[in-house]
Motif scaffolding. Structure first.
Motif, PDB file in Angstrom:
ATOM      1  N   MET A   1       0.833  -1.183   0.000  1.00 30.93           N
ATOM      2  CA  MET A   1       0.000   0.000   0.000  1.00 30.93           C
ATOM      3  C   MET A   1       0.878   1.247   0.000  1.00 30.93           C
ATOM      4  O   MET A   1       1.875   1.301   0.701  1.00 30.93           O
ATOM      5  CB  MET A   1      -0.901   0.006   1.238  1.00 30.93           C
ATOM      6  N   GLN A   2       0.483   2.247  -0.773  1.00 33.49           N
ATOM      7  CA  GLN A   2       1.162   3.532  -0.778  1.00 33.49           C
ATOM      8  C   GLN A   2       0.596   4.406   0.332  1.00 33.49           C
ATOM      9  O   GLN A   2      -0.613   4.433   0.555  1.00 33.49           O
ATOM     10  CB  GLN A   2       0.965   4.214  -2.121  1.00 33.49           C
ATOM     11  N   SER A   3       1.455   5.118   1.054  1.00 35.95           N
ATOM     12  CA  SER A   3       0.996   6.018   2.104  1.00 35.95           C
ATOM     13  C   SER A   3       0.303   7.231   1.496  1.00 35.95           C
ATOM     14  O   SER A   3       0.623   7.655   0.388  1.00 35.95           O
ATOM     15  CB  SER A   3       2.174   6.503   2.948  1.00 35.95           C
ATOM     16  N   PHE A   4      -0.671   7.781   2.213  1.00 37.51           N
ATOM     17  CA  PHE A   4      -1.350   8.987   1.785  1.00 37.51           C
ATOM     18  C   PHE A   4      -1.908   9.697   3.001  1.00 37.51           C
ATOM     19  O   PHE A   4      -1.963   9.128   4.083  1.00 37.51           O
ATOM     20  CB  PHE A   4      -2.442   8.705   0.742  1.00 37.51           C
ATOM     21  N   ILE A   5      -2.296  10.941   2.823  1.00 39.47           N
ATOM     22  CA  ILE A   5      -2.832  11.754   3.906  1.00 39.47           C
ATOM     23  C   ILE A   5      -4.289  12.073   3.604  1.00 39.47           C
ATOM     24  O   ILE A   5      -4.626  12.430   2.482  1.00 39.47           O
ATOM     25  CB  ILE A   5      -2.031  13.066   4.055  1.00 39.47           C
ATOM     26  N   ILE A   6      -5.149  11.948   4.609  1.00 40.02           N
ATOM     27  CA  ILE A   6      -6.546  12.362   4.492  1.00 40.02           C
ATOM     28  C   ILE A   6      -6.789  13.409   5.574  1.00 40.02           C
ATOM     29  O   ILE A   6      -6.902  13.079   6.743  1.00 40.02           O
ATOM     30  CB  ILE A   6      -7.526  11.181   4.666  1.00 40.02           C
ATOM     31  N   PRO A   7      -6.852  14.693   5.192  1.00 41.70           N
ATOM     32  CA  PRO A   7      -7.097  15.722   6.203  1.00 41.70           C
ATOM     33  C   PRO A   7      -8.541  15.679   6.699  1.00 41.70           C
ATOM     34  O   PRO A   7      -9.459  15.338   5.952  1.00 41.70           O
ATOM     35  CB  PRO A   7      -6.826  17.030   5.463  1.00 41.70           C
ATOM     36  N   SER A  45     -15.002  12.372  -1.340  1.00 45.47           N
ATOM     37  CA  SER A  45     -14.064  12.316  -2.454  1.00 45.47           C
ATOM     38  C   SER A  45     -14.363  13.485  -3.379  1.00 45.47           C
ATOM     39  O   SER A  45     -15.512  13.692  -3.772  1.00 45.47           O
ATOM     40  CB  SER A  45     -14.221  10.997  -3.215  1.00 45.47           C
ATOM     41  N   ILE A  46     -13.311  14.247  -3.704  1.00 40.68           N
ATOM     42  CA  ILE A  46     -13.416  15.350  -4.654  1.00 40.68           C
ATOM     43  C   ILE A  46     -12.484  15.008  -5.808  1.00 40.68           C
ATOM     44  O   ILE A  46     -11.261  15.101  -5.670  1.00 40.68           O
ATOM     45  CB  ILE A  46     -13.016  16.696  -4.024  1.00 40.68           C
ATOM     46  N   GLU A  47     -13.048  14.549  -6.911  1.00 41.81           N
ATOM     47  CA  GLU A  47     -12.262  14.116  -8.067  1.00 41.81           C
ATOM     48  C   GLU A  47     -11.161  13.144  -7.656  1.00 41.81           C
ATOM     49  O   GLU A  47     -10.038  13.199  -8.141  1.00 41.81           O
ATOM     50  CB  GLU A  47     -11.688  15.322  -8.814  1.00 41.81           C
ATOM     51  N   GLY A  48     -11.474  12.253  -6.715  1.00 42.13           N
ATOM     52  CA  GLY A  48     -10.528  11.244  -6.254  1.00 42.13           C
ATOM     53  C   GLY A  48      -9.720  11.641  -5.032  1.00 42.13           C
ATOM     54  O   GLY A  48      -9.130  10.785  -4.380  1.00 42.13           O
ATOM     55  N   ALA A  49      -9.648  12.939  -4.705  1.00 42.87           N
ATOM     56  CA  ALA A  49      -8.949  13.393  -3.501  1.00 42.87           C
ATOM     57  C   ALA A  49      -9.893  13.228  -2.320  1.00 42.87           C
ATOM     58  O   ALA A  49     -11.069  13.558  -2.408  1.00 42.87           O
ATOM     59  CB  ALA A  49      -8.524  14.853  -3.651  1.00 42.87           C
ATOM     60  N   ARG A  50      -9.370  12.728  -1.211  1.00 44.42           N
ATOM     61  CA  ARG A  50     -10.224  12.461  -0.051  1.00 44.42           C
ATOM     62  C   ARG A  50     -10.009  13.449   1.073  1.00 44.42           C
ATOM     63  O   ARG A  50      -8.888  13.859   1.349  1.00 44.42           O
ATOM     64  CB  ARG A  50      -9.973  11.052   0.461  1.00 44.42           C
ATOM     65  N   ILE A  51     -11.109  13.808   1.720  1.00 39.73           N
ATOM     66  CA  ILE A  51     -11.089  14.599   2.956  1.00 39.73           C
ATOM     67  C   ILE A  51     -12.144  14.013   3.888  1.00 39.73           C
ATOM     68  O   ILE A  51     -13.058  13.315   3.447  1.00 39.73           O
ATOM     69  CB  ILE A  51     -11.383  16.103   2.729  1.00 39.73           C
ATOM     70  N   VAL A  52     -11.999  14.299   5.149  1.00 42.19           N
ATOM     71  CA  VAL A  52     -13.037  13.987   6.128  1.00 42.19           C
ATOM     72  C   VAL A  52     -13.559  15.322   6.639  1.00 42.19           C
ATOM     73  O   VAL A  52     -12.784  16.257   6.869  1.00 42.19           O
ATOM     74  CB  VAL A  52     -12.477  13.139   7.283  1.00 42.19           C
ATOM     75  N   VAL A  53     -14.860  15.423   6.785  1.00 37.46           N
ATOM     76  CA  VAL A  53     -15.511  16.615   7.334  1.00 37.46           C
ATOM     77  C   VAL A  53     -16.217  16.177   8.603  1.00 37.46           C
ATOM     78  O   VAL A  53     -16.961  15.185   8.592  1.00 37.46           O
ATOM     79  CB  VAL A  53     -16.520  17.213   6.329  1.00 37.46           C
ATOM     80  N   ALA A  54     -15.963  16.906   9.692  1.00 28.02           N
ATOM     81  CA  ALA A  54     -16.541  16.504  10.978  1.00 28.02           C
ATOM     82  C   ALA A  54     -16.921  17.727  11.795  1.00 28.02           C
ATOM     83  O   ALA A  54     -16.246  18.763  11.725  1.00 28.02           O
ATOM     84  CB  ALA A  54     -15.539  15.663  11.760  1.00 28.02           C
ATOM     85  N   ASP A  55     -17.983  17.580  12.561  1.00 25.24           N
ATOM     86  CA  ASP A  55     -18.329  18.634  13.504  1.00 25.24           C
ATOM     87  C   ASP A  55     -17.177  18.799  14.488  1.00 25.24           C
ATOM     88  O   ASP A  55     -16.558  17.814  14.915  1.00 25.24           O
ATOM     89  CB  ASP A  55     -19.607  18.275  14.263  1.00 25.24           C
ATOM     90  N   ALA A  56     -16.878  20.049  14.821  1.00 30.59           N
ATOM     91  CA  ALA A  56     -15.826  20.343  15.781  1.00 30.59           C
ATOM     92  C   ALA A  56     -16.142  19.673  17.113  1.00 30.59           C
ATOM     93  O   ALA A  56     -17.311  19.504  17.478  1.00 30.59           O
ATOM     94  CB  ALA A  56     -15.693  21.854  15.961  1.00 30.59           C
TER      95      ALA A  56
END
Length: 126
Positions: A1-7, A45-56
């Protein structure tokens, strides 16, 4: 697996932020849930880029930018057509710091602030 960051973006209203990112960026919800207390988290996923959105969650050390009075990280979203995505985001209500344009450092890039206080640099390498 390749490492990646998901903010993970901490926001003041997770459900509304998810809808904004769907409208502004064409985001697709990959997974998510809402707790009984109403707090929401989702991976997008935004055009394949991943983010997580969470309530503070201040008790866990996660605060939204408006509470902090700013940010410490800008999000660089590199896409095939940054002009089109920026136009879509502007129509959805994102604020422009500077428009997408060819930059002297080798990117076609613009800088924007979403309604939740997060800064986005939408662009692509030249």
């Amino acid at each position: 697996m390749q490492s990646f960051i998901i903010p993970t973006l901490s926001v003041s209203n997770g459900a509304a932020a998810i809808e904004f990112y769907k409208t502004a960026f064409g985001a697709i919800v990959i997974a998510g849930n809402t707790d009984p207390d109403g707090s929401t988290v989702a991976e997008l996923s935004i055009e394949g880029a991943r983010i997580v959105v969470a309530d503070a969650s201040p008790r866990h050390g996660n605060s939204a930018p408006e509470v902090l009075g700013g940010i410490s990280v800008r999000i660089g979203l590199m896409v095939e057509n940054p002009d089109a995505l920026a136009e879509r985001a502007i129509a959805a209500g994102i604020k422009t710091v500077y428009q997408v344009a060819d930059q002297p450092y080798g990117y076609r890039l613009g800088h924007f602030i979403d309604p939740y206080g997060h800064h986005w640099e939408i662009g692509k390498p030249l």
